[in-house]
Design an enzyme around this catalytic site. Structure first.
Site, PDB file in Angstrom:
ATOM      1  N   HIS A   1      -9.693   1.440   4.900  1.00  0.00           N
ATOM      2  CA  HIS A   1      -8.423   1.669   5.602  1.00  0.00           C
ATOM      3  C   HIS A   1      -8.638   2.709   6.709  1.00  0.00           C
ATOM      4  O   HIS A   1      -9.391   3.650   6.532  1.00  0.00           O
ATOM      5  CB  HIS A   1      -7.366   2.157   4.602  1.00  0.00           C
ATOM      6  CG  HIS A   1      -5.984   2.134   5.181  1.00  0.00           C
ATOM      7  ND1 HIS A   1      -5.550   3.101   6.064  1.00  0.00           N
ATOM      8  CD2 HIS A   1      -4.964   1.259   5.050  1.00  0.00           C
ATOM      9  CE1 HIS A   1      -4.309   2.807   6.437  1.00  0.00           C
ATOM     10  NE2 HIS A   1      -3.937   1.694   5.828  1.00  0.00           N
TER      11      HIS A   1
ATOM     12  N   GLY B   1       2.743  -1.040   4.294  1.00  0.00           N
ATOM     13  CA  GLY B   1       2.882   0.370   3.942  1.00  0.00           C
ATOM     14  C   GLY B   1       4.346   0.719   3.767  1.00  0.00           C
ATOM     15  O   GLY B   1       4.945   0.476   2.721  1.00  0.00           O
ATOM     16  N   GLY B   2       4.941   1.251   4.832  1.00  0.00           N
ATOM     17  CA  GLY B   2       6.327   1.743   4.782  1.00  0.00           C
ATOM     18  C   GLY B   2       7.315   0.801   4.097  1.00  0.00           C
ATOM     19  O   GLY B   2       8.073   1.231   3.216  1.00  0.00           O
TER      20      GLY B   2
ATOM     21  N   GLY C   1       2.208   2.364  10.719  1.00  0.00           N
ATOM     22  CA  GLY C   1       3.200   3.421  10.571  1.00  0.00           C
ATOM     23  C   GLY C   1       3.887   3.802  11.871  1.00  0.00           C
ATOM     24  O   GLY C   1       4.578   4.814  11.943  1.00  0.00           O
TER      25      GLY C   1
ATOM     26  N   SER D   1       3.066  -2.076  10.385  1.00  0.00           N
ATOM     27  CA  SER D   1       4.512  -2.178  10.616  1.00  0.00           C
ATOM     28  C   SER D   1       5.070  -3.573  10.354  1.00  0.00           C
ATOM     29  O   SER D   1       5.970  -4.029  11.063  1.00  0.00           O
ATOM     30  CB  SER D   1       4.874  -1.698  12.035  1.00  0.00           C
ATOM     31  OG  SER D   1       4.474  -0.353  12.206  1.00  0.00           O
TER      32      SER D   1
ATOM     33  N   ASN E   1       0.875  -1.176   0.000  1.00  0.00           N
ATOM     34  CA  ASN E   1       0.000   0.000   0.000  1.00  0.00           C
ATOM     35  C   ASN E   1       0.909   1.222   0.000  1.00  0.00           C
ATOM     36  O   ASN E   1       1.469   1.587   1.034  1.00  0.00           O
ATOM     37  CB  ASN E   1      -0.883  -0.034   1.263  1.00  0.00           C
ATOM     38  CG  ASN E   1      -1.729   1.223   1.413  1.00  0.00           C
ATOM     39  OD1 ASN E   1      -1.805   2.038   0.485  1.00  0.00           O
ATOM     40  ND2 ASN E   1      -2.371   1.375   2.554  1.00  0.00           N
ATOM     41  N   TRP E   2       1.059   1.814  -1.189  1.00  0.00           N
ATOM     42  CA  TRP E   2       2.034   2.907  -1.313  1.00  0.00           C
ATOM     43  C   TRP E   2       1.499   4.228  -0.761  1.00  0.00           C
ATOM     44  O   TRP E   2       2.227   5.193  -0.676  1.00  0.00           O
ATOM     45  CB  TRP E   2       2.455   3.063  -2.783  1.00  0.00           C
ATOM     46  CG  TRP E   2       3.291   1.916  -3.274  1.00  0.00           C
ATOM     47  CD1 TRP E   2       3.838   0.911  -2.517  1.00  0.00           C
ATOM     48  CD2 TRP E   2       3.697   1.662  -4.623  1.00  0.00           C
ATOM     49  NE1 TRP E   2       4.551   0.052  -3.307  1.00  0.00           N
ATOM     50  CE2 TRP E   2       4.483   0.485  -4.612  1.00  0.00           C
ATOM     51  CE3 TRP E   2       3.477   2.304  -5.848  1.00  0.00           C
ATOM     52  CZ2 TRP E   2       5.052  -0.050  -5.768  1.00  0.00           C
ATOM     53  CZ3 TRP E   2       4.031   1.780  -7.004  1.00  0.00           C
ATOM     54  CH2 TRP E   2       4.814   0.611  -6.967  1.00  0.00           C
ATOM     55  N   LYS E   3       0.220   4.271  -0.445  1.00  0.00           N
ATOM     56  CA  LYS E   3      -0.392   5.495   0.092  1.00  0.00           C
ATOM     57  C   LYS E   3      -0.057   6.672  -0.826  1.00  0.00           C
ATOM     58  O   LYS E   3      -0.026   6.500  -2.035  1.00  0.00           O
ATOM     59  CB  LYS E   3       0.064   5.716   1.536  1.00  0.00           C
ATOM     60  CG  LYS E   3      -0.167   4.457   2.392  1.00  0.00           C
ATOM     61  CD  LYS E   3      -0.003   4.677   3.855  1.00  0.00           C
ATOM     62  CE  LYS E   3      -0.269   3.366   4.589  1.00  0.00           C
ATOM     63  NZ  LYS E   3      -0.178   3.484   6.030  1.00  0.00           N
TER      64      LYS E   3
ATOM     65  N   GLU F   1      -6.941   5.109   7.669  1.00  0.00           N
ATOM     66  CA  GLU F   1      -6.666   6.503   7.283  1.00  0.00           C
ATOM     67  C   GLU F   1      -7.878   7.114   6.584  1.00  0.00           C
ATOM     68  O   GLU F   1      -8.156   8.298   6.719  1.00  0.00           O
ATOM     69  CB  GLU F   1      -5.405   6.556   6.402  1.00  0.00           C
ATOM     70  CG  GLU F   1      -4.154   6.360   7.252  1.00  0.00           C
ATOM     71  CD  GLU F   1      -2.969   5.746   6.530  1.00  0.00           C
ATOM     72  OE1 GLU F   1      -2.963   5.699   5.284  1.00  0.00           O
ATOM     73  OE2 GLU F   1      -2.042   5.292   7.237  1.00  0.00           O
TER      74      GLU F   1
ATOM     75  N   GLU G   1      -5.802  -4.645  10.506  1.00  0.00           N
ATOM     76  CA  GLU G   1      -4.778  -3.629  10.690  1.00  0.00           C
ATOM     77  C   GLU G   1      -5.057  -2.858  11.977  1.00  0.00           C
ATOM     78  O   GLU G   1      -5.803  -1.868  11.961  1.00  0.00           O
ATOM     79  CB  GLU G   1      -4.791  -2.644   9.515  1.00  0.00           C
ATOM     80  CG  GLU G   1      -4.489  -3.277   8.175  1.00  0.00           C
ATOM     81  CD  GLU G   1      -3.867  -2.279   7.221  1.00  0.00           C
ATOM     82  OE1 GLU G   1      -2.779  -2.563   6.719  1.00  0.00           O
ATOM     83  OE2 GLU G   1      -4.450  -1.207   7.005  1.00  0.00           O
TER      84      GLU G   1
HETATM   85  P1  PGA Z   1       2.611   0.317   7.634  1.00  0.00           P
HETATM   86  O1  PGA Z   1       1.191   0.549   6.945  1.00  0.00           O
HETATM   87  O2  PGA Z   1       3.162  -0.979   7.102  1.00  0.00           O
HETATM   88  O3  PGA Z   1       3.445   1.504   7.231  1.00  0.00           O
HETATM   89  O4  PGA Z   1       2.374   0.253   9.100  1.00  0.00           O
HETATM   90  C1  PGA Z   1       0.289  -0.507   6.733  1.00  0.00           C
HETATM   91  C2  PGA Z   1      -0.990   0.011   6.146  1.00  0.00           C
HETATM   92  O5  PGA Z   1      -1.404   1.111   6.503  1.00  0.00           O
HETATM   93  O6  PGA Z   1      -1.618  -0.661   5.300  1.00  0.00           O
END
Ligand code: PGA
Length: 259
Positions: free
Chosen positions: A99, A238-239, A177, A217, A12-14, A101, A171
């Protein structure tokens, strides 16, 4: 260990990786996973990078494309939005829905999320339905109730045939994050709970077929322990998905665990 469902490792590159950077990242990923056959790999770029990602994957790549969002109407006066059909046209096959966010910053609630899940299924996009509790909810001992209600509402009016096509991502909001990952035990406990609730809502066979990803994470140094768990069928990353090395290390771990 019982045989695992096929792992799905999704990036997930956001709001990262612009169209000028996507070609290089995809070709690095492609090169590193040339021999990976046992894992499904997915990247979810921002809208403006999807075409470039598709071009980079070309016909040789073994990477699927996902979107991070869409609006659940065919077309029309929805300024700033993108439809499922537009995504399908670009070769997108998955879409992230619910998600945290989007729940937090864009006020998406369970009803709207359910509308999106149903619309995505009706448009032949595979929804990745994200659910997760906040740290306060966990401290109050409400994590199972929260997950149950997000699942129940998110999957309202969805048939057994449809739910088999869907992927779920657990999640925990406190792990996204933050560098703080759920322990394998904590994650497995929730994944098993999700699967048993799916069994209650649908049936055992369906519950057993649905992939449940972990997100929050996940990185190469904790992926193995998480992915070894019976009910963890992959990761929504994500990251660590923003660099080919860290993303592909997780894919390789999943591949080794599938051997
Ligand atoms: P993260 O994000 O790996 O940076 O914690 C995961 C996500 O939000 O899907």
């Amino acid at each position: 260990m019982a045989e695992h469902r096929k792992y799905l490792v999704a990036g997930n590159w956001k709001m990262n990786i612009s169209s000028s950077d996507v070609g290089r990242l995809i070709s690095e990923i492609n090169a590193k996973i040339a021999n990976i056959t046992k894992v499904d790999v997915l990247v979810c770029p921002p809208f403006t990078s999807i075409q470039a990602a598709k071009d980079a994957i070309g016909s040789i790549g073994n990477i699927s494309l996902g979107a991070q969002n869409f609006y659940p109407e065919k077309n029309g006066p929805y300024t700033g939005e993108v439809s499922a059909i537009m995504l399908r046209e670009l070769g997108v096959s998955y879409v992230i829905i619910g998600h945290s966010e989007r729940r937090i910053y864009f006020n998406e609630d369970d009803d709207f999320i359910n509308r999106k899940v149903r619309f995505a299924l009706g448009s032949s996009l595979i929804p990745i339905l994200c659910i997760g509790e906040t740290i306060e909810q966990r401290r109050d001992g409400k994590e199972f109730a929260i997950i149950q209600s997000q699942l129940k509402n998110g999957l309202k009016n969805i048939t057994v045939q449809e739910v088999e096509k869907l992927t779920i991502a657990y999640e925990p909001v406190w792990a996204i994050g933050t560098g703080e990952t759920a322990t394998p035990k904590t994650a497995q406990e929730m994944h098993a709970f999700i699967r048993s609730f799916l069994k209650e809502m649908f049936n055992a066979e369906t519950a057993n077929a649905v992939k449940i990803l972990y997100g929050g994470s996940m990185k190469s140094d904790n992926a193995e322990e998480l992915l070894k768990e019976d009910d963890i069928d992959g990761g929504l990353i994500g990251g660590a998905s923003l660099k080919a090395t860290s993303f592909c290390e997780i894919i390789e771990i999943a591949n080794l665990l599938s051997a």
